[in-house]
Design a protein around this motif. Structure first.
Motif, PDB file in Angstrom:
ATOM      1  N   ASN A 164       0.730  -0.812   0.029  1.00  0.00           N
ATOM      2  CA  ASN A 164      -0.104   0.002   0.190  1.00  0.00           C
ATOM      3  C   ASN A 164       0.506   1.587  -0.189  1.00  0.00           C
ATOM      4  OD1 ASN A 164       0.852   0.786   2.706  1.00  0.00           O
ATOM      5  ND2 ASN A 164      -0.788  -1.204   3.636  1.00  0.00           N
ATOM      6  N   THR A 165       0.644   2.389  -0.486  1.00  0.00           N
ATOM      7  CA  THR A 165       1.786   3.990  -0.392  1.00  0.00           C
ATOM      8  C   THR A 165       1.414   4.165   0.744  1.00  0.00           C
ATOM      9  OG1 THR A 165      -1.043   5.060   0.308  1.00  0.00           O
ATOM     10  CG2 THR A 165      -0.601   3.800  -2.350  1.00  0.00           C
ATOM     11  N   ALA A 166       1.065   3.261   1.856  1.00  0.00           N
ATOM     12  CA  ALA A 166       1.351   4.039   3.391  1.00  0.00           C
ATOM     13  C   ALA A 166       3.136   4.342   3.614  1.00  0.00           C
ATOM     14  CB  ALA A 166       1.084   3.261   4.237  1.00  0.00           C
ATOM     15  N   LYS A 167       3.450   5.402   4.271  1.00  0.00           N
ATOM     16  CA  LYS A 167       5.203   4.922   5.036  1.00  0.00           C
ATOM     17  C   LYS A 167       5.236   3.833   5.116  1.00  0.00           C
ATOM     18  CE  LYS A 167       5.420  10.784   4.534  1.00  0.00           C
ATOM     19  NZ  LYS A 167       5.974  10.764   5.117  1.00  0.00           N
ATOM     20  N   LYS A 168       6.885   3.946   5.215  1.00  0.00           N
ATOM     21  CA  LYS A 168       6.903   2.810   5.655  1.00  0.00           C
ATOM     22  C   LYS A 168       8.745   3.403   6.668  1.00  0.00           C
ATOM     23  CE  LYS A 168       9.480   0.065   2.107  1.00  0.00           C
ATOM     24  NZ  LYS A 168      10.709   0.515   2.507  1.00  0.00           N
ATOM     25  N   LYS A 169       9.033   2.306   7.826  1.00  0.00           N
ATOM     26  CA  LYS A 169      10.659   2.744   8.708  1.00  0.00           C
ATOM     27  C   LYS A 169      11.327   2.124   7.154  1.00  0.00           C
ATOM     28  CE  LYS A 169      12.586   5.976  11.178  1.00  0.00           C
ATOM     29  NZ  LYS A 169      12.797   7.016  11.421  1.00  0.00           N
ATOM     30  N   ASP A 170      12.017   3.104   6.744  1.00  0.00           N
ATOM     31  CA  ASP A 170      13.759   1.786   5.922  1.00  0.00           C
ATOM     32  C   ASP A 170      14.184   1.762   7.196  1.00  0.00           C
ATOM     33  OD1 ASP A 170      15.266   1.305   4.602  1.00  0.00           O
ATOM     34  OD2 ASP A 170      15.907   2.941   2.863  1.00  0.00           O
ATOM     35  N   LEU A 236      -5.928   4.779   3.097  1.00  0.00           N
ATOM     36  CA  LEU A 236      -7.025   5.465   2.424  1.00  0.00           C
ATOM     37  C   LEU A 236      -7.309   6.930   3.160  1.00  0.00           C
ATOM     38  CD1 LEU A 236      -8.371   5.347   0.115  1.00  0.00           C
ATOM     39  CD2 LEU A 236     -10.418   4.298   1.715  1.00  0.00           C
ATOM     40  N   ILE A 237      -6.597   6.683   4.578  1.00  0.00           N
ATOM     41  CA  ILE A 237      -7.162   7.621   5.077  1.00  0.00           C
ATOM     42  C   ILE A 237      -5.711   8.914   4.475  1.00  0.00           C
ATOM     43  CG2 ILE A 237      -6.648   9.160   7.616  1.00  0.00           C
ATOM     44  CD1 ILE A 237      -8.468   6.485   8.423  1.00  0.00           C
ATOM     45  N   ALA A 238      -4.771   8.142   4.858  1.00  0.00           N
ATOM     46  CA  ALA A 238      -3.444   9.088   4.420  1.00  0.00           C
ATOM     47  C   ALA A 238      -3.904   9.440   2.948  1.00  0.00           C
ATOM     48  CB  ALA A 238      -2.606   8.025   4.231  1.00  0.00           C
ATOM     49  N   ASP A 239      -4.357   8.671   2.350  1.00  0.00           N
ATOM     50  CA  ASP A 239      -4.671   9.031   0.642  1.00  0.00           C
ATOM     51  C   ASP A 239      -5.184  10.863   0.319  1.00  0.00           C
ATOM     52  OD1 ASP A 239      -2.057   7.609  -0.431  1.00  0.00           O
ATOM     53  OD2 ASP A 239      -3.711   6.192  -0.691  1.00  0.00           O
ATOM     54  N   ILE A 240      -6.416  10.440   1.557  1.00  0.00           N
ATOM     55  CA  ILE A 240      -7.480  11.600   1.303  1.00  0.00           C
ATOM     56  C   ILE A 240      -6.840  12.545   1.733  1.00  0.00           C
ATOM     57  CG2 ILE A 240      -9.579  12.230   2.252  1.00  0.00           C
ATOM     58  CD1 ILE A 240     -10.562   9.159   2.169  1.00  0.00           C
ATOM     59  N   LYS A 241      -5.476  12.459   2.625  1.00  0.00           N
ATOM     60  CA  LYS A 241      -5.734  13.898   3.870  1.00  0.00           C
ATOM     61  C   LYS A 241      -4.738  14.367   2.597  1.00  0.00           C
ATOM     62  CE  LYS A 241      -4.959  11.816   8.214  1.00  0.00           C
ATOM     63  NZ  LYS A 241      -4.652  11.891   9.756  1.00  0.00           N
ATOM     64  N   LYS A 242      -3.975  13.737   1.738  1.00  0.00           N
ATOM     65  CA  LYS A 242      -3.216  15.108   0.740  1.00  0.00           C
ATOM     66  C   LYS A 242      -3.507  14.496  -0.379  1.00  0.00           C
ATOM     67  CE  LYS A 242       0.748  10.566   1.032  1.00  0.00           C
ATOM     68  NZ  LYS A 242       1.232   9.445   0.457  1.00  0.00           N
ATOM     69  N   LEU A 243      -5.043  14.435  -0.517  1.00  0.00           N
ATOM     70  CA  LEU A 243      -5.624  14.833  -1.836  1.00  0.00           C
ATOM     71  C   LEU A 243      -6.736  16.081  -1.253  1.00  0.00           C
ATOM     72  CD1 LEU A 243      -7.507  14.941  -4.175  1.00  0.00           C
ATOM     73  CD2 LEU A 243      -9.128  13.245  -2.948  1.00  0.00           C
ATOM     74  N   VAL A 244      -7.007  16.155   0.043  1.00  0.00           N
ATOM     75  CA  VAL A 244      -7.110  17.746   0.854  1.00  0.00           C
ATOM     76  C   VAL A 244      -6.824  18.740   1.408  1.00  0.00           C
ATOM     77  CG1 VAL A 244      -8.964  17.883   2.718  1.00  0.00           C
ATOM     78  CG2 VAL A 244      -9.848  15.929   2.601  1.00  0.00           C
ATOM     79  N   GLY A 245      -5.107  18.611   1.614  1.00  0.00           N
ATOM     80  CA  GLY A 245      -4.127  18.998   1.500  1.00  0.00           C
ATOM     81  C   GLY A 245      -3.798  19.961  -0.045  1.00  0.00           C
ATOM     82  N   ALA A 246      -3.807  18.642  -0.808  1.00  0.00           N
ATOM     83  CA  ALA A 246      -3.595  19.727  -1.967  1.00  0.00           C
ATOM     84  C   ALA A 246      -4.566  20.239  -2.671  1.00  0.00           C
ATOM     85  CB  ALA A 246      -3.594  18.206  -3.045  1.00  0.00           C
ATOM     86  N   TYR A 247      -5.693  20.547  -1.947  1.00  0.00           N
ATOM     87  CA  TYR A 247      -6.620  22.183  -2.157  1.00  0.00           C
ATOM     88  C   TYR A 247      -7.380  22.788  -1.264  1.00  0.00           C
ATOM     89  CZ  TYR A 247      -8.028  18.838  -6.546  1.00  0.00           C
ATOM     90  OH  TYR A 247      -7.830  18.064  -8.093  1.00  0.00           O
TER      91      TYR A 247
END
Length: 247
Positions: A164-170, A236-247
């Motif tokens: 998924n597109t969530a962040k992960k620690k390297d 999904l929540i992280a992607d929605i936050k990114k979308l809201v932040g972009a607008y």
């Protein structure tokens, strides 16, 4: 591959030819064709081998020899032969750092994807009439050289989990303490020779009914599925936050 020698819905032969490993991964959504054409990317030099596991294999696996001190290991493995017991089977190819036993990159081969490649090959063929393309008994053996992405953060289970597109620690030794990435980042690519033959004889007729679906666990509650759904909801929540932040 003889139809009579297939124990299951299909038989597959995999030869791991070569790989290319990047020092820094590409974003998960990067097109493979772009990666293959890109030049000048810093590469990850080291000692590596490749391993293949599959659904229900447990501790059993098949592997290549170790190739030393290169970022472009030429595995040129022996042909690995697998009988696909059902259409829910998945094969997992991993490139491993031989010094640390850490996974550098992973590719998943679901049986359904392999069969879809075969169908696509048939549908675009100009040598077969339309009637043959619609008749599963007229299909030909699928043999193709494929280049596939190797990804980071692919989960250890089979079936529904991918990335998924969530962040992960390297956790790699080269990463800075502040480095974060996304699961599914492309850490390299693998070139394979794949040969597939579906057991249409057993599928269409025979003394016993062909098992085309896996036997699922009778347990209604599975912790791995719960963890997977939680990860998907979080992404999904992280992607929605990114979308809201972009607008």
């Amino acid at each position: 591959i003889s139809q009579d020698s297939i124990d299951g819905v299909a038989s597959i032969r995999i030869k791991l030819v070569r790989a290319c490993l990047f020092d820094r991964p590409y974003a998960p959504e990067t097109d493979l064709n772009y990666i293959l054409k890109k030049e000048g990317r810093a590469l990850r030099v080291g000692d590596h081998y490749a391993r293949v596991t599959w659904t229900g294999s447990g501790t059993e696996s098949k592997r290549t020899r170790t190739v030393f001190q290169t970022a472009r290991p030429l595995f040129d493995s022996e042909v690995m032969v697998f009988d696909i017991p059902h259409y829910g089977t998945e094969y997992r190819i991993e490139v491993i750092d031989a010094n640390t036993d850490q996974v550098v990159g992973t590719a998943l081969f679901p049986a359904q994807s392999l069969l879809q490649w075969q169908r696509d090959e048939m549908s675009t063929s100009t040598s077969l009439p339309l009637r043959s393309k619609l008749d599963i008994r007229a299909q030909r053996e699928f043999h193709k050289k494929k280049t596939i992405e190797l990804r980071q953060g692919v989960k250890s289970g089979f079936g529904l989990d991918y990335f998924n597109t969530a962040k992960k620690k390297d956790d790699s030794p080269k990463a800075d303490s502040t480095d974060e990435g996304r699961a599914g980042e492309i850490s390299g690519w693998m070139e394979c020779d794949i040969e597939l033959q579906e057991n249409t004889k057993g599928l269409l007729c025979g003394p016993e009914v062909q098992e085309i679906a896996p036997n699922t666990t009778p347990d209604d509650f599975r912790i791995d599925l719960v963890q997977l759904h939680i990860a998907r909801i979080g992404a999904l929540i992280a992607d929605i936050k990114k979308l809201v932040g972009a607008y």
